[in-house]
Structure formats: structure tokens, C-alpha cells
Scaffold this active site. Sequence first.
Site, mmCIF file in Angstrom:
data_model
loop_
_atom_site.group_PDB
_atom_site.id
_atom_site.type_symbol
_atom_site.label_atom_id
_atom_site.label_comp_id
_atom_site.label_asym_id
_atom_site.label_seq_id
_atom_site.Cartn_x
_atom_site.Cartn_y
_atom_site.Cartn_z
ATOM 1 N N GLU A 1 26.009 12.895 7.326
ATOM 2 C CA GLU A 1 26.018 11.429 7.182
ATOM 3 C C GLU A 1 27.209 10.743 7.836
ATOM 4 O O GLU A 1 27.881 9.904 7.222
ATOM 5 C CB GLU A 1 25.913 11.065 5.693
ATOM 6 C CG GLU A 1 24.646 11.624 5.062
ATOM 7 C CD GLU A 1 24.562 11.446 3.543
ATOM 8 O OE1 GLU A 1 25.404 10.746 2.962
ATOM 9 O OE2 GLU A 1 23.628 12.006 2.940
ATOM 10 N N GLU B 1 15.876 17.383 3.084
ATOM 11 C CA GLU B 1 16.023 16.910 1.690
ATOM 12 C C GLU B 1 14.781 16.109 1.295
ATOM 13 O O GLU B 1 14.869 15.011 0.751
ATOM 14 C CB GLU B 1 17.281 16.034 1.548
ATOM 15 C CG GLU B 1 18.553 16.726 1.987
ATOM 16 C CD GLU B 1 19.825 15.895 1.785
ATOM 17 O OE1 GLU B 1 19.767 14.865 1.092
ATOM 18 O OE2 GLU B 1 20.864 16.294 2.334
#
Length: 368
Positions: A157, A262
Site C-alpha cells: 500500500e 485479499e
Amino acid sequence: MVLKKDKTVSSIVVSLVLGLTPGAFAQGIPSLKDTFQKDFGIGTALNPAQFEERDPKTTEFIVRQFNMATPENVMKSALLHPTWDTYTFEMADKLVEFGRKHNLKINGHTLIWHSQLPGFIRGIRSADSIRTFFTDHIKTVAGRYRGKVFSWDVVNEALNEDGTMRKTVFLQHLGEDYVTEAFRLAQEASPNTELYYNDYNNEKPAKRAGCLALIKKIQEAKVRIDGVGIQGHWHVGKVPLKDIEESILQYAALGLKVMITELDIEVLPRNFQGADVSQRMANNAESNPYPDGLPDAVQQQLAADYEALFKLFLKHKDKVTRVTFWGVNDGNSWLNNWPIRGRTNYPLLFDRNNQPKPAFYKVIALKQ
Ligand code: 9MR
């Protein structure tokens, strides 16, 4: 007992409706990992209760359904590296041992992330100290699990939604090259481990462009990067299939493996997309609409979304190497507590009793 029988009967009815062979039920619930064995790995996020094997039935279930696993939290820096010069490896070691014992490939998650950092980082003011933390952390953690984990999410991220670099403590003190540097250090510490960049919303055009640029920068520096993770925190009825396909193609064109890392599909009201854990939402009367069960129309949409996704992953199975769900069943999902605490969410393929949902059978039926 009666309840169990009813469940079996309803599973058989679902299978007949979907045209599955009754044979699939001779051995009980079909296995995701076996069904997609020739296509891609099937992973799950694991928490301590699961990898400490507190419930043998759960272990049996996990091992039958999945062949890859990612620690949901225990390899994050706040948990592994609580003070400057101490590391606490106990839980991460247990997870790695669980993988070895049951033949699940472990994806380490994650070496460098701006979130879930140790508290002592907040007191650091100098670039030198951040560099020392950064270097020691990667060398120590990647070094310890060298040859023991299959892969690492080296950086997680690092991008904003518009594709620019997120203003993290690492960007601030180390400059834009910190991502490349993280991969260089991970390669030195663990040369035979696959190394990935992982993010959410990086299938969306602007963020994808930033992600492609970041990857090219690493490659131009002649540093190894093996794959990119598209986290896959999507919303029911709004899964961006076109963007996902375009992203698979563009990432693969850079020579990278593509993973969905995810996966879950939000079914509750939300006024934003993505997985920025610092974002929260106010609780109100409408925010937890399905405490007693998912309405059939939403259940069917969820099934259709999962079916469409897996159809796409199968179409690109030469590029997609792994699909990991963010949790084993609906009861484990982080989405029960984010962005509002205490909701009842239904984002995965298995219900709170590890029973397959209609989405599971749709996904399995793609291979029948
Ligand atoms: O699922 C994780 C949850 O238990 C933690 O509280 C949260 C804290 O940051 O992190 C969740 O996992 C995140 C993952 O590590 C990175 N991408 C977004 C995931 C969901 O927030």
C-alpha cells in the site's frame, strides 16, 4: 443432528440445481484447492486460533480447502518488532510451522507498510534512524524466514488513489526510492523467495498507472520483483471486472505474476471503496441490515459476482498464480469490524459454520 441433515440435503439440492455431479458429494464438500489445482493456488488469511490448531475440525477444513496461507496480522512490524532491538517471532514461527506441517505455502505479509508500525517509530525524527529501522527490519525478518516462506509482500500500500506515492514515514525520510531499496534488501536476505508489491484498488486506472510506474522503476534499477498483488476488497454488484482484466494483462505484460491476495466482497452499506484501515464510518440504524441472515437476492448477487470473478481468473490462469481469500469464513472476516465495529457481514465463500454458500457452488461449477 437434524440441523446437520437439513444442511446436507440443502447442499445436495443446490448442487443438483447447479448441475454438479452427485459424486462431488460422495466425499462431502468439494475442495477449492483440488478443484483449481491445475489453475492457480488457493489461499486464505489465517489468525492465531487457526494456526495454533485450537480446533481440530477447523484445521481439517482449512487443510482440505486451501494450499496457501497469509498471516492476517502476525507478521506485521508492530507485532514482530515491538521495540528498537527486540523481535517477537513466536507467533510467526507457529504460522510457518503450520504451513510446513500441512503443506500450505506461506506468503509473508508484510515487510514494509505504513500501518501497524511499532509504537516507537512515532518518536523517531531523523532519517538515519528510519533507515536503520527499515534496513534492520527487512534483513532480520526476511533473513529469519529465508527458505521457509514461499513469498513476501515486500511493500504494501505505498500508493495513493491517484497513483502518486503515499506520504508515509518511509517516503518522508527515505525518498521515492525506498520501495526499490526494500526489494533490494529482501532479495539479499532471502534470495530464493518470491517478492511482491501488494495494494488495494490498484486495478483502478489511475492507481494502476502509478503501480505500473513503480514496478518499472524497480525493474529499471535491475532489482528483482516477481509479482503484484491486487488485494481484491470489492463490493457486491460492483465488482470492476473490466478494470481487473485490464490490470491482469498490463501487470503480466511487465513479466510479473499476478495474484488476488485479499479477496472478499462487501455486502453491507459503505460510502467508499478500498481498504484504507484509517477510514471509519458512523454507526446508524441502517448500517447493519442483515444481523439474522443474508436476503436471498443479495446471496444470489454475491454468487454471481464470485462466479464472474473466477471465470475471469480462469481465463487468465496463465497469468494469475494465486487467489487468496481474506479469511476462512464469514465469521472470521475483518469486515465484521471495519469500517464500523460489530456488524454481521457475509463476504466469503463459507458461512460461520464453514458451510459452503451458493457462491462456493457457482465457483466450483465452473470446473465441472
Ligand atoms: O484483516 C486485518 C485486520 O485484522 C487488522 O485489524 C487490520 C489492521 O491494519 O489489517 C487487516 O488486514 C489488512 C491487510 O493487512 C492489508 N490490506 C488491507 C487489509 C484489511 O484491512
